[in-house]
Scaffold this motif. Structure first.
Motif, PDB file in Angstrom:
ATOM      1  N   ASP A  35      40.649  26.406  23.850  1.00  0.00           N
ATOM      2  CA  ASP A  35      41.652  25.384  24.197  1.00  0.00           C
ATOM      3  C   ASP A  35      41.418  24.812  25.592  1.00  0.00           C
ATOM      4  O   ASP A  35      41.735  23.655  25.854  1.00  0.00           O
ATOM      5  N   LEU A  36      40.864  25.652  26.487  1.00  0.00           N
ATOM      6  CA  LEU A  36      40.613  25.222  27.867  1.00  0.00           C
ATOM      7  C   LEU A  36      39.245  24.564  28.031  1.00  0.00           C
ATOM      8  O   LEU A  36      38.902  24.118  29.129  1.00  0.00           O
ATOM      9  N   GLY A  37      38.460  24.541  26.965  1.00  0.00           N
ATOM     10  CA  GLY A  37      37.116  23.966  27.047  1.00  0.00           C
ATOM     11  C   GLY A  37      36.148  24.885  27.788  1.00  0.00           C
ATOM     12  O   GLY A  37      35.188  24.414  28.397  1.00  0.00           O
ATOM     13  N   LEU A  38      36.409  26.196  27.726  1.00  0.00           N
ATOM     14  CA  LEU A  38      35.587  27.181  28.412  1.00  0.00           C
ATOM     15  C   LEU A  38      35.042  28.191  27.418  1.00  0.00           C
ATOM     16  O   LEU A  38      35.590  28.347  26.328  1.00  0.00           O
ATOM     17  N   THR A  39      34.005  28.900  27.811  1.00  0.00           N
ATOM     18  CA  THR A  39      33.559  30.037  27.029  1.00  0.00           C
ATOM     19  C   THR A  39      34.399  31.241  27.446  1.00  0.00           C
ATOM     20  O   THR A  39      35.127  31.185  28.437  1.00  0.00           O
ATOM     21  N   VAL A  40      34.283  32.332  26.715  1.00  0.00           N
ATOM     22  CA  VAL A  40      35.014  33.546  27.064  1.00  0.00           C
ATOM     23  C   VAL A  40      34.619  34.008  28.464  1.00  0.00           C
ATOM     24  O   VAL A  40      35.470  34.348  29.288  1.00  0.00           O
ATOM     25  N   ALA A  41      33.321  34.024  28.745  1.00  0.00           N
ATOM     26  CA  ALA A  41      32.844  34.459  30.068  1.00  0.00           C
ATOM     27  C   ALA A  41      33.374  33.543  31.164  1.00  0.00           C
ATOM     28  O   ALA A  41      33.777  34.020  32.237  1.00  0.00           O
ATOM     29  N   GLN A  42      33.395  32.253  30.921  1.00  0.00           N
ATOM     30  CA  GLN A  42      33.912  31.318  31.920  1.00  0.00           C
ATOM     31  C   GLN A  42      35.409  31.512  32.136  1.00  0.00           C
ATOM     32  O   GLN A  42      35.888  31.467  33.269  1.00  0.00           O
ATOM     33  N   ALA A  43      36.149  31.752  31.063  1.00  0.00           N
ATOM     34  CA  ALA A  43      37.587  31.982  31.198  1.00  0.00           C
ATOM     35  C   ALA A  43      37.844  33.247  32.009  1.00  0.00           C
ATOM     36  O   ALA A  43      38.718  33.262  32.879  1.00  0.00           O
ATOM     37  N   ALA A  44      37.085  34.296  31.737  1.00  0.00           N
ATOM     38  CA  ALA A  44      37.259  35.552  32.476  1.00  0.00           C
ATOM     39  C   ALA A  44      36.919  35.363  33.948  1.00  0.00           C
ATOM     40  O   ALA A  44      37.648  35.837  34.828  1.00  0.00           O
ATOM     41  N   THR A  45      35.842  34.659  34.223  1.00  0.00           N
ATOM     42  CA  THR A  45      35.428  34.427  35.610  1.00  0.00           C
ATOM     43  C   THR A  45      36.440  33.544  36.334  1.00  0.00           C
ATOM     44  O   THR A  45      36.808  33.820  37.480  1.00  0.00           O
ATOM     45  N   ALA A  46      36.923  32.518  35.659  1.00  0.00           N
ATOM     46  CA  ALA A  46      37.925  31.635  36.258  1.00  0.00           C
ATOM     47  C   ALA A  46      39.228  32.393  36.512  1.00  0.00           C
ATOM     48  O   ALA A  46      39.891  32.173  37.527  1.00  0.00           O
ATOM     49  N   TRP A  47      39.580  33.318  35.611  1.00  0.00           N
ATOM     50  CA  TRP A  47      40.779  34.126  35.801  1.00  0.00           C
ATOM     51  C   TRP A  47      40.655  34.984  37.059  1.00  0.00           C
ATOM     52  O   TRP A  47      41.580  35.056  37.860  1.00  0.00           O
ATOM     53  N   VAL A  48      39.492  35.608  37.251  1.00  0.00           N
ATOM     54  CA  VAL A  48      39.278  36.417  38.450  1.00  0.00           C
ATOM     55  C   VAL A  48      39.388  35.534  39.696  1.00  0.00           C
ATOM     56  O   VAL A  48      40.050  35.890  40.669  1.00  0.00           O
ATOM     57  N   ALA A  49      38.758  34.373  39.656  1.00  0.00           N
ATOM     58  CA  ALA A  49      38.788  33.460  40.806  1.00  0.00           C
ATOM     59  C   ALA A  49      40.209  33.011  41.124  1.00  0.00           C
ATOM     60  O   ALA A  49      40.541  32.770  42.289  1.00  0.00           O
ATOM     61  N   ALA A  50      41.052  32.946  40.106  1.00  0.00           N
ATOM     62  CA  ALA A  50      42.431  32.500  40.297  1.00  0.00           C
ATOM     63  C   ALA A  50      43.317  33.589  40.901  1.00  0.00           C
ATOM     64  O   ALA A  50      44.467  33.324  41.256  1.00  0.00           O
ATOM     65  N   ARG A  51      42.798  34.786  41.066  1.00  0.00           N
ATOM     66  CA  ARG A  51      43.586  35.902  41.592  1.00  0.00           C
ATOM     67  C   ARG A  51      43.907  35.738  43.078  1.00  0.00           C
ATOM     68  O   ARG A  51      44.797  36.393  43.583  1.00  0.00           O
ATOM     69  N   GLY A  52      43.181  34.898  43.771  1.00  0.00           N
ATOM     70  CA  GLY A  52      43.468  34.669  45.184  1.00  0.00           C
ATOM     71  C   GLY A  52      42.207  34.348  45.955  1.00  0.00           C
ATOM     72  O   GLY A  52      41.093  34.562  45.482  1.00  0.00           O
ATOM     73  N   THR A  53      42.395  33.822  47.156  1.00  0.00           N
ATOM     74  CA  THR A  53      41.236  33.429  47.965  1.00  0.00           C
ATOM     75  C   THR A  53      40.503  34.636  48.536  1.00  0.00           C
ATOM     76  O   THR A  53      39.386  34.501  49.038  1.00  0.00           O
ATOM     77  N   ASP A  54      41.108  35.808  48.452  1.00  0.00           N
ATOM     78  CA  ASP A  54      40.455  37.022  48.942  1.00  0.00           C
ATOM     79  C   ASP A  54      39.749  37.793  47.821  1.00  0.00           C
ATOM     80  O   ASP A  54      39.315  38.920  48.023  1.00  0.00           O
ATOM     81  N   VAL A  55      39.635  37.177  46.646  1.00  0.00           N
ATOM     82  CA  VAL A  55      38.993  37.801  45.491  1.00  0.00           C
ATOM     83  C   VAL A  55      37.798  36.941  45.083  1.00  0.00           C
ATOM     84  O   VAL A  55      37.912  35.719  44.983  1.00  0.00           O
ATOM     85  N   VAL A  56      36.666  37.596  44.863  1.00  0.00           N
ATOM     86  CA  VAL A  56      35.450  36.888  44.473  1.00  0.00           C
ATOM     87  C   VAL A  56      34.950  37.462  43.153  1.00  0.00           C
ATOM     88  O   VAL A  56      34.724  38.668  43.054  1.00  0.00           O
ATOM     89  N   PRO A  57      34.776  36.624  42.138  1.00  0.00           N
ATOM     90  CA  PRO A  57      34.242  37.127  40.871  1.00  0.00           C
ATOM     91  C   PRO A  57      32.786  37.569  41.048  1.00  0.00           C
ATOM     92  O   PRO A  57      31.990  36.863  41.664  1.00  0.00           O
ATOM     93  N   LEU A  58      32.466  38.743  40.549  1.00  0.00           N
ATOM     94  CA  LEU A  58      31.082  39.215  40.529  1.00  0.00           C
ATOM     95  C   LEU A  58      30.586  39.062  39.102  1.00  0.00           C
ATOM     96  O   LEU A  58      31.162  39.634  38.176  1.00  0.00           O
ATOM     97  N   VAL A  59      29.550  38.282  38.951  1.00  0.00           N
ATOM     98  CA  VAL A  59      29.038  37.973  37.622  1.00  0.00           C
ATOM     99  C   VAL A  59      27.764  38.763  37.376  1.00  0.00           C
ATOM    100  O   VAL A  59      26.828  38.697  38.164  1.00  0.00           O
ATOM    101  N   GLY A  60      27.768  39.511  36.294  1.00  0.00           N
ATOM    102  CA  GLY A  60      26.554  40.203  35.872  1.00  0.00           C
ATOM    103  C   GLY A  60      25.973  39.447  34.689  1.00  0.00           C
ATOM    104  O   GLY A  60      26.696  39.064  33.778  1.00  0.00           O
ATOM    105  N   ALA A  61      24.697  39.199  34.723  1.00  0.00           N
ATOM    106  CA  ALA A  61      24.067  38.453  33.638  1.00  0.00           C
ATOM    107  C   ALA A  61      22.686  39.030  33.354  1.00  0.00           C
ATOM    108  O   ALA A  61      21.920  39.300  34.278  1.00  0.00           O
TER     109      ALA A  61
END
Length: 121
Positions: free
Chosen positions: A44-70
């Motif tokens: 619905d958001l036009g994102l993949t599951v991984a993108q939604a999860a990463t965007a959710w982490v980023a939305a937690r605050g300016t003191d939180v940085v998503p760490l992406v493993g690929a």
């Protein structure tokens, strides 16, 4: 984490997630069902599951940085696609409702790993 690309029948023997309590038996079935609920929100958001999860982490605050493993450049490129996604409070709430922390079954790590994390010992 069980991503949108993890499939029960496609797990490789060398996939570290196969030893995770979250990826065995009924835990895996339940957790993959949660991923599918998250996929519906991500679609619905036009994102993949991984993108939604990463965007959710980023939305937690300016003191939180998503760490992406690929494992591949393709997966990294997919995850980096979340960099431009700015979720509203409502969208964050939808993601959290689709995948509530209380609904995830199984410990994050095997018991031997959990014991090693106890530095107070």
């Amino acid at each position: 984490m069980i991503s949108g690309h993890y499939a029960k029948n496609a797990a490789r023997k060398d996939d570290s997630r196969t030893g995770s309590p979250r990826c065995v038996g009924d835990n895996l079935d339940r957790n993959l069902a949660l991923v599918e609920e998250l996929r519906a929100v991500a679609d619905d958001l036009g994102l993949t599951v991984a993108q939604a999860a990463t965007a959710w982490v980023a939305a937690r605050g300016t003191d939180v940085v998503p760490l992406v493993g690929a494992r591949t450049r393709q997966r990294l490129a997919e995850s980096l696609g979340a960099a431009d996604a700015e979720l509203t409070e409502g969208q964050v709430a939808r993601i959290e409702a689709a995948m509530p922390a209380s609904g995830i079954l199984g410990d994050r790590y095997p018991a031997t790993h959990m014991a090693a994390l106890d530095s107070e010992g």
